[in-house]
Write an enzyme that holds these catalytic residues in place. Sequence first.
Site, PDB file in Angstrom:
ATOM      1  CE1 TYR A 141      41.531  39.917  22.580  1.00 31.56           C
ATOM      2  CE2 TYR A 141      42.239  39.367  20.358  1.00 31.56           C
ATOM      3  CZ  TYR A 141      41.537  39.050  21.503  1.00 31.56           C
ATOM      4  OH  TYR A 141      40.852  37.866  21.577  1.00 31.56           O
ATOM      5  N   GLY A 194      35.506  25.275  28.459  1.00 25.45           N
ATOM      6  CA  GLY A 194      35.811  26.698  28.678  1.00 25.45           C
ATOM      7  C   GLY A 194      34.857  27.420  29.604  1.00 25.45           C
ATOM      8  CB  SER A 209      32.333  31.266  30.932  1.00 23.99           C
ATOM      9  OG  SER A 209      33.282  31.304  31.969  1.00 23.99           O
ATOM     10  CB  ALA A 220      47.725  36.244  26.314  1.00 24.05           C
ATOM     11  CE  LYS A 260      40.570  34.593  20.718  1.00 26.86           C
ATOM     12  NZ  LYS A 260      40.074  33.320  21.262  1.00 26.86           N
TER      13      LYS A 260
HETATM   14  P1  NAD Z   1      36.427  33.080  30.346  1.00 31.88           P
HETATM   15  O1  NAD Z   1      37.570  33.544  31.172  1.00 31.88           O
HETATM   16  O2  NAD Z   1      35.140  32.883  31.015  1.00 31.88           O
HETATM   17  O3  NAD Z   1      36.799  31.767  29.534  1.00 31.88           O
HETATM   18  C1  NAD Z   1      38.115  31.435  29.158  1.00 31.88           C
HETATM   19  C2  NAD Z   1      38.268  29.970  29.491  1.00 31.88           C
HETATM   20  O4  NAD Z   1      39.514  29.464  29.010  1.00 31.88           O
HETATM   21  C3  NAD Z   1      38.231  29.693  30.997  1.00 31.88           C
HETATM   22  O5  NAD Z   1      37.214  28.748  31.270  1.00 31.88           O
HETATM   23  C4  NAD Z   1      39.597  29.114  31.282  1.00 31.88           C
HETATM   24  O6  NAD Z   1      39.580  28.161  32.335  1.00 31.88           O
HETATM   25  C5  NAD Z   1      39.887  28.464  29.944  1.00 31.88           C
HETATM   26  N1  NAD Z   1      41.291  28.093  29.789  1.00 31.88           N
HETATM   27  C6  NAD Z   1      42.386  28.912  29.800  1.00 31.88           C
HETATM   28  N2  NAD Z   1      43.501  28.160  29.687  1.00 31.88           N
HETATM   29  C7  NAD Z   1      43.107  26.860  29.609  1.00 31.88           C
HETATM   30  C8  NAD Z   1      43.785  25.620  29.502  1.00 31.88           C
HETATM   31  N3  NAD Z   1      45.126  25.554  29.486  1.00 31.88           N
HETATM   32  N4  NAD Z   1      43.060  24.464  29.434  1.00 31.88           N
HETATM   33  C9  NAD Z   1      41.696  24.499  29.473  1.00 31.88           C
HETATM   34  N5  NAD Z   1      41.002  25.653  29.584  1.00 31.88           N
HETATM   35  C10 NAD Z   1      41.697  26.809  29.655  1.00 31.88           C
HETATM   36  O7  NAD Z   1      36.302  34.192  29.188  1.00 31.88           O
HETATM   37  P2  NAD Z   1      35.450  34.217  27.834  1.00 31.88           P
HETATM   38  O8  NAD Z   1      35.442  35.638  27.426  1.00 31.88           O
HETATM   39  O9  NAD Z   1      34.195  33.466  27.991  1.00 31.88           O
HETATM   40  O10 NAD Z   1      36.421  33.457  26.820  1.00 31.88           O
HETATM   41  C11 NAD Z   1      36.007  32.343  26.039  1.00 31.88           C
HETATM   42  C12 NAD Z   1      36.520  32.480  24.610  1.00 31.88           C
HETATM   43  O11 NAD Z   1      35.842  33.575  23.983  1.00 31.88           O
HETATM   44  C13 NAD Z   1      38.009  32.799  24.509  1.00 31.88           C
HETATM   45  O12 NAD Z   1      38.545  32.107  23.392  1.00 31.88           O
HETATM   46  C14 NAD Z   1      38.015  34.286  24.233  1.00 31.88           C
HETATM   47  O13 NAD Z   1      39.188  34.725  23.578  1.00 31.88           O
HETATM   48  C15 NAD Z   1      36.805  34.372  23.330  1.00 31.88           C
HETATM   49  N6  NAD Z   1      36.252  35.720  23.130  1.00 31.88           N
HETATM   50  C16 NAD Z   1      35.938  36.515  24.183  1.00 31.88           C
HETATM   51  C17 NAD Z   1      35.443  37.780  23.961  1.00 31.88           C
HETATM   52  C18 NAD Z   1      35.122  38.704  25.115  1.00 31.88           C
HETATM   53  O14 NAD Z   1      35.046  39.924  24.896  1.00 31.88           O
HETATM   54  N7  NAD Z   1      34.889  38.193  26.297  1.00 31.88           N
HETATM   55  C19 NAD Z   1      35.236  38.242  22.643  1.00 31.88           C
HETATM   56  C20 NAD Z   1      35.556  37.394  21.584  1.00 31.88           C
HETATM   57  C21 NAD Z   1      36.073  36.137  21.831  1.00 31.88           C
END
Ligand code: NAD
Length: 257
Positions: A156, A14, A20, A96, A163
């Site tokens: 959201y 990810g 990220s 999404a 989630k």
């Molecule tokens: P980000 O965009 O940096 O990371 C999301 C990642 O998901 C990316 O690396 C993307 O390439 C990957 N991804 C999407 N579809 C994919 C697929 N089909 N196969 C493989 N990889 C795939 O954003 P982030 O905020 O670091 O998100 C990481 C996690 O943290 C997510 O689950 C997000 O929901 C969660 N999260 C984020 C926040 C926030 O506020 N940023 C808060 C709570 C939870």
Amino acid sequence: MSKLLEGKTALVMGVANRWSIAYAISSAFVREGANLILTYQAERQKATVEELGTELGASKILMCDVTKQAELDGLAETLKASETTLDIVVHSIAFAKPEDLSRPYVETTREGYLLAQEVSAYSLVALSRMCAPLMPNGGSILTLSYLGAVRVVPNYNVMGVAKAALEASVRYLASDLGPANIRVNAISAGAIKTAAARGIKDFSKLLGGVAERSPLKRTTDPAEVADTAVFLGSNLGRGVTGNVIYVDAGYQIMGMQ
Ligand code: NAD
């Protein structure tokens, strides 16, 4: 002081860029002595993730789109072929359609709903099934969730429902894999400005509200999420499984939003 993840191998999925959450987790894992394996989603992330992974000293940097079973199987084969065993697996993946993160939830299409569930929730099940045989000494699987799983957070929407499924999956997976001494947990992170978060309508407004109302009067630093991931991946977290741990400056306890 000895490092907390010395001798452990961590697969982190990810990382898209330096912002990220998975990148912050990878940096903390390396700081604590882990052997790091990274995956990225597709060709378009390859150059960036290879650059970041090289900087971090990752031992492998591989492509894996979690919606493609053949790529998950290929990842397992590559790890098996090099006799790699895993101690920690981080699932930091969600997606999404932007239109489903801006209009009323009731307007979510069947296709948008299924896509969010497949990428953001089912992928943890598929990944856990793939990784468990590569974890002969037990270990720790962790995923990233958000408050929208349990409360209505404006815009959201479908991701909140995904989630909720993800958090329920954490409990079922923890029960299934516990006998193999594999722990499964989620970190519910506070809002952080990343590429994924920018897809949510009015996200900056949400960040401002958190800084104003959270007990710590600030937003969440990705490094705080990463340090909790270190705890869960290390021997310090050995008694914790099936849990959702909030790392959100305390925002989720507040009644008046
Ligand atoms: P980000 O965009 O940096 O990371 C999301 C990642 O998901 C990316 O690396 C993307 O390439 C990957 N991804 C999407 N579809 C994919 C697929 N089909 N196969 C493989 N990889 C795939 O954003 P982030 O905020 O670091 O998100 C990481 C996690 O943290 C997510 O689950 C997000 O929901 C969660 N999260 C984020 C926040 C926030 O506020 N940023 C808060 C709570 C939870």
